[in-house]
Design an enzyme around this catalytic site. Structure first.
Site, PDB file in Angstrom:
ATOM      1  CE1 TYR A  64      25.156   5.109   3.226  1.00  0.00           C
ATOM      2  CE2 TYR A  64      26.419   5.774   5.094  1.00  0.00           C
ATOM      3  CZ  TYR A  64      26.119   4.828   3.989  1.00  0.00           C
ATOM      4  OH  TYR A  64      26.760   3.563   4.162  1.00  0.00           O
ATOM      5  CD  GLN A  99      36.525  -0.618  12.402  1.00  0.00           C
ATOM      6  OE1 GLN A  99      35.980  -1.845  11.818  1.00  0.00           O
ATOM      7  NE2 GLN A  99      37.067  -0.882  13.723  1.00  0.00           N
ATOM      8  CB  VAL A 101      31.436   7.537   8.573  1.00  0.00           C
ATOM      9  CG1 VAL A 101      32.067   6.373   7.746  1.00  0.00           C
ATOM     10  CG2 VAL A 101      29.991   7.081   9.060  1.00  0.00           C
ATOM     11  CG  HIS A 117      35.436   1.527   7.040  1.00  0.00           C
ATOM     12  ND1 HIS A 117      35.012   1.009   8.204  1.00  0.00           N
ATOM     13  CD2 HIS A 117      36.221   1.201   6.596  1.00  0.00           C
ATOM     14  CE1 HIS A 117      35.468  -0.196   7.975  1.00  0.00           C
ATOM     15  NE2 HIS A 117      36.400  -0.250   7.063  1.00  0.00           N
ATOM     16  CB  CYS A 125      31.909  14.841  -7.635  1.00  0.00           C
ATOM     17  SG  CYS A 125      31.220  15.053  -9.478  1.00  0.00           S
ATOM     18  CB  CYS A 128      34.956  16.104 -11.240  1.00  0.00           C
ATOM     19  SG  CYS A 128      34.498  16.967  -9.513  1.00  0.00           S
ATOM     20  CB  ALA A 227      34.749   3.717  25.191  1.00  0.00           C
TER      21      ALA A 227
HETATM   22  C1  BV8 Z   1      36.913  -5.125   1.428  1.00  0.00           C
HETATM   23  C2  BV8 Z   1      31.148   2.699   6.422  1.00  0.00           C
HETATM   24  C3  BV8 Z   1      38.203  -5.552  -0.497  1.00  0.00           C
HETATM   25  C4  BV8 Z   1      29.949   2.721   5.861  1.00  0.00           C
HETATM   26  C5  BV8 Z   1      31.479   0.159   6.597  1.00  0.00           C
HETATM   27  C6  BV8 Z   1      37.261 -11.732   5.112  1.00  0.00           C
HETATM   28  C7  BV8 Z   1      36.516 -12.336   5.732  1.00  0.00           C
HETATM   29  C8  BV8 Z   1      35.173 -12.018   5.541  1.00  0.00           C
HETATM   30  C9  BV8 Z   1      34.591 -11.091   4.719  1.00  0.00           C
HETATM   31  C10 BV8 Z   1      35.498 -10.207   4.245  1.00  0.00           C
HETATM   32  C11 BV8 Z   1      36.665 -10.319   4.502  1.00  0.00           C
HETATM   33  N1  BV8 Z   1      37.449  -9.293   3.813  1.00  0.00           N
HETATM   34  C12 BV8 Z   1      36.545  -8.529   3.141  1.00  0.00           C
HETATM   35  C13 BV8 Z   1      35.147  -9.167   3.535  1.00  0.00           C
HETATM   36  C14 BV8 Z   1      33.947  -8.317   3.180  1.00  0.00           C
HETATM   37  C15 BV8 Z   1      33.548  -6.993   4.081  1.00  0.00           C
HETATM   38  C16 BV8 Z   1      33.239  -7.726   5.305  1.00  0.00           C
HETATM   39  O1  BV8 Z   1      34.314  -7.599   6.551  1.00  0.00           O
HETATM   40  N2  BV8 Z   1      32.300  -8.204   5.661  1.00  0.00           N
HETATM   41  C17 BV8 Z   1      31.684  -8.632   6.980  1.00  0.00           C
HETATM   42  C18 BV8 Z   1      30.393  -8.221   7.463  1.00  0.00           C
HETATM   43  C19 BV8 Z   1      32.068 -10.085   7.253  1.00  0.00           C
HETATM   44  N3  BV8 Z   1      34.645  -6.215   4.281  1.00  0.00           N
HETATM   45  C20 BV8 Z   1      34.469  -5.230   3.090  1.00  0.00           C
HETATM   46  O2  BV8 Z   1      33.497  -5.429   2.284  1.00  0.00           O
HETATM   47  C21 BV8 Z   1      35.533  -4.037   3.209  1.00  0.00           C
HETATM   48  N4  BV8 Z   1      35.959  -4.051   1.787  1.00  0.00           N
HETATM   49  O3  BV8 Z   1      37.232  -5.943   1.974  1.00  0.00           O
HETATM   50  O4  BV8 Z   1      37.324  -4.429   0.251  1.00  0.00           O
HETATM   51  C22 BV8 Z   1      39.710  -5.426   0.031  1.00  0.00           C
HETATM   52  C23 BV8 Z   1      40.141  -4.668   0.953  1.00  0.00           C
HETATM   53  C24 BV8 Z   1      41.568  -4.780   1.516  1.00  0.00           C
HETATM   54  C25 BV8 Z   1      42.388  -5.643   0.967  1.00  0.00           C
HETATM   55  C26 BV8 Z   1      41.847  -6.384  -0.300  1.00  0.00           C
HETATM   56  C27 BV8 Z   1      40.527  -6.276  -0.500  1.00  0.00           C
HETATM   57  C28 BV8 Z   1      34.726  -2.865   3.364  1.00  0.00           C
HETATM   58  C29 BV8 Z   1      34.295  -2.673   4.691  1.00  0.00           C
HETATM   59  C30 BV8 Z   1      33.838  -1.378   5.085  1.00  0.00           C
HETATM   60  C31 BV8 Z   1      32.312  -1.266   5.055  1.00  0.00           C
HETATM   61  N5  BV8 Z   1      31.818   0.042   5.657  1.00  0.00           N
HETATM   62  N6  BV8 Z   1      31.252   1.475   7.243  1.00  0.00           N
HETATM   63  C32 BV8 Z   1      28.866   3.216   6.993  1.00  0.00           C
HETATM   64  O5  BV8 Z   1      29.396   3.532   8.132  1.00  0.00           O
HETATM   65  O6  BV8 Z   1      27.499   3.299   6.504  1.00  0.00           O
HETATM   66  S1  BV8 Z   1      31.574  -0.896   7.919  1.00  0.00           S
HETATM   67  C33 BV8 Z   1      31.090  -0.418   9.313  1.00  0.00           C
HETATM   68  O7  BV8 Z   1      30.688  -1.784  10.090  1.00  0.00           O
HETATM   69  C34 BV8 Z   1      31.938   0.371  10.324  1.00  0.00           C
HETATM   70  O8  BV8 Z   1      32.982   1.418   9.655  1.00  0.00           O
HETATM   71  C35 BV8 Z   1      32.644  -0.794  11.265  1.00  0.00           C
HETATM   72  O9  BV8 Z   1      33.696  -1.209  10.431  1.00  0.00           O
HETATM   73  C36 BV8 Z   1      31.687  -1.912  10.976  1.00  0.00           C
HETATM   74  C37 BV8 Z   1      30.851  -1.828  12.331  1.00  0.00           C
HETATM   75  O10 BV8 Z   1      31.828  -2.543  13.064  1.00  0.00           O
HETATM   76  P1  BV8 Z   1      32.034  -1.805  14.681  1.00  0.00           P
HETATM   77  O11 BV8 Z   1      32.403  -0.249  14.412  1.00  0.00           O
HETATM   78  O12 BV8 Z   1      32.752  -2.754  15.508  1.00  0.00           O
HETATM   79  O13 BV8 Z   1      30.399  -1.624  15.378  1.00  0.00           O
HETATM   80  P2  BV8 Z   1      29.642  -2.751  15.960  1.00  0.00           P
HETATM   81  O14 BV8 Z   1      28.551  -2.515  16.177  1.00  0.00           O
HETATM   82  O15 BV8 Z   1      29.622  -4.063  15.048  1.00  0.00           O
HETATM   83  O16 BV8 Z   1      30.521  -3.068  17.316  1.00  0.00           O
HETATM   84  C38 BV8 Z   1      30.539  -2.184  18.143  1.00  0.00           C
HETATM   85  C39 BV8 Z   1      31.368  -2.662  19.393  1.00  0.00           C
HETATM   86  O17 BV8 Z   1      31.516  -1.627  20.269  1.00  0.00           O
HETATM   87  C40 BV8 Z   1      30.899  -3.787  20.073  1.00  0.00           C
HETATM   88  O18 BV8 Z   1      32.177  -4.837  20.067  1.00  0.00           O
HETATM   89  C41 BV8 Z   1      30.422  -3.291  21.563  1.00  0.00           C
HETATM   90  O19 BV8 Z   1      30.824  -4.417  22.517  1.00  0.00           O
HETATM   91  C42 BV8 Z   1      31.267  -2.288  21.806  1.00  0.00           C
HETATM   92  N7  BV8 Z   1      30.732  -1.007  22.492  1.00  0.00           N
HETATM   93  C43 BV8 Z   1      29.348  -0.707  22.428  1.00  0.00           C
HETATM   94  N8  BV8 Z   1      29.280   0.302  23.200  1.00  0.00           N
HETATM   95  C44 BV8 Z   1      30.363   0.614  23.936  1.00  0.00           C
HETATM   96  C45 BV8 Z   1      31.361  -0.569  23.280  1.00  0.00           C
HETATM   97  N9  BV8 Z   1      32.872  -0.460  23.916  1.00  0.00           N
HETATM   98  C46 BV8 Z   1      33.314   0.621  24.635  1.00  0.00           C
HETATM   99  N10 BV8 Z   1      32.070   1.356  25.194  1.00  0.00           N
HETATM  100  C47 BV8 Z   1      30.840   1.490  24.885  1.00  0.00           C
HETATM  101  N11 BV8 Z   1      30.149   2.359  25.671  1.00  0.00           N
END
Ligand code: BV8
Length: 240
Positions: A64, A99, A101, A117, A125, A128, A227
């Site tokens: 981070y 989503q 950060v 997120h 902290c 606290c 985008a």
């Molecule tokens: C939770 C912060 C309990 C940290 C992040 C249901 C089913 C399956 C699994 C789960 C489920 N529910 C929960 C889970 C578990 C888990 C999950 O989803 N796992 C996945 C891997 C299967 N979820 C959790 O743990 C969440 N918490 O569920 O708590 C709860 C919650 C609510 C209600 C009840 C209980 C917490 C998840 C958050 C984790 N932290 N980030 C950090 O950043 O280090 S997630 C992080 O990854 C991002 O924030 C974001 O969310 C994700 C990445 O996804 P994207 O942003 O979409 O990026 P990605 O690279 O994947 O895709 C990029 C896209 O952009 C592509 O489509 C591409 O085509 C496009 N693109 C690229 N270039 C361009 C473009 N588009 C336009 N123009 C361009 N130039």
């Protein structure tokens, strides 16, 4: 999309890493496709979890610290600026649920932004429970500005942790006439489920993405492209 007579007043916009890609910030997808995004041979999911932090805090804090430093060298791109313009000129309800950060939405001038997120530029902290603006590093275990304890962690939501302000997000989805998803792969929940919530609540749904996402089939309309081009086009259209 067929010309719909009911006016659009309330909009919810979900953004992901793709909206910041043209600002030079790696998307998670890039991070996982072996193009050198792997962090010291670790999958993102292996460093963005509370278990990883307990197991090897130095690894997580360096991960981070590196990203916090990197985003401060980046600039908002035309997609961020277009959404900031929409935020300024849209009289109806508008909420940008990101989503991401990074702080590029705000640096482009957007105000109605919710970081579900967390944010790189905050430290949290665990002694606290106070969040402080933080632009430096955490690896050296600095003291909390409020209580002095060396108990700061990145203010980001890790896998397995509850995203922020879910009530406010669902309240906005309930009022929404239009749900727009920009630059997200639909791989991470609960964010990936919002399009279905929006459908069930009667909102129209639009996806703006480089490639089709895992949830594309849930959207009324999908427009593909960078985008930086398709977001300004859409904002011009809806403000016309
Ligand atoms: C939770 C912060 C309990 C940290 C992040 C249901 C089913 C399956 C699994 C789960 C489920 N529910 C929960 C889970 C578990 C888990 C999950 O989803 N796992 C996945 C891997 C299967 N979820 C959790 O743990 C969440 N918490 O569920 O708590 C709860 C919650 C609510 C209600 C009840 C209980 C917490 C998840 C958050 C984790 N932290 N980030 C950090 O950043 O280090 S997630 C992080 O990854 C991002 O924030 C974001 O969310 C994700 C990445 O996804 P994207 O942003 O979409 O990026 P990605 O690279 O994947 O895709 C990029 C896209 O952009 C592509 O489509 C591409 O085509 C496009 N693109 C690229 N270039 C361009 C473009 N588009 C336009 N123009 C361009 N130039």
């Amino acid at each position: 999309m067929p010309i719909d007579r009911n006016p659009i007043r309330n909009i919810v916009i979900l953004t992901g890493a793709g909206v910041s890609a043209e600002s030079g910030i790696d998307t998670f997808r890039d991070a996982n496709d072996g193009r050198g995004g792997l962090w010291e041979q670790h999958r993102v999911e292996d460093v963005a979890t509370p278990e990883a932090f307990a197991r090897d805090p130095d690894l997580v804090l360096r991960f981070y610290d590196m990203r916090r430093e990197a985003i401060q060298t980046k600039k908002p791109n035309p997609a961020h600026h277009a959404l900031a313009r929409l935020d300024k000129e849209w009289e109806g309800q508008l909420l940008i649920v990101t989503q991401n950060v990074d702080d590029l939405h705000e640096r482009a001038g957007a105000r109605r932004v919710l970081h579900m997120h967390g944010e790189h530029l905050n430290a949290w902290c665990t002694a606290c429970d106070v969040r402080s603006r933080w632009t430096g590093t955490l690896i050296e275990r600095p003291a909390c500005p409020r209580c002095g304890e060396p108990a700061l962690r990145p203010d980001v939501v890790w896998f397995g942790e509850m995203p922020y302000e879910m009530d406010r997000i669902f309240a906005a989805l309930r009022d929404a006439d239009l749900f727009v998803s920009i630059g997200t792969s639909g791989a991470v929940y609960p964010a990936a489920g919002f399009v279905r919530n929006a459908n069930e609540l009667g909102a129209r749904t639009l996806e703006l993405n480089l490639d089709r996402s895992q949830g594309s089939h849930w959207f009324d309309e999908t427009r593909l492209g960078p985008a930086g081009r398709i977001v300004p086009e859409w904002v011009d259209e809806i403000l016309a």
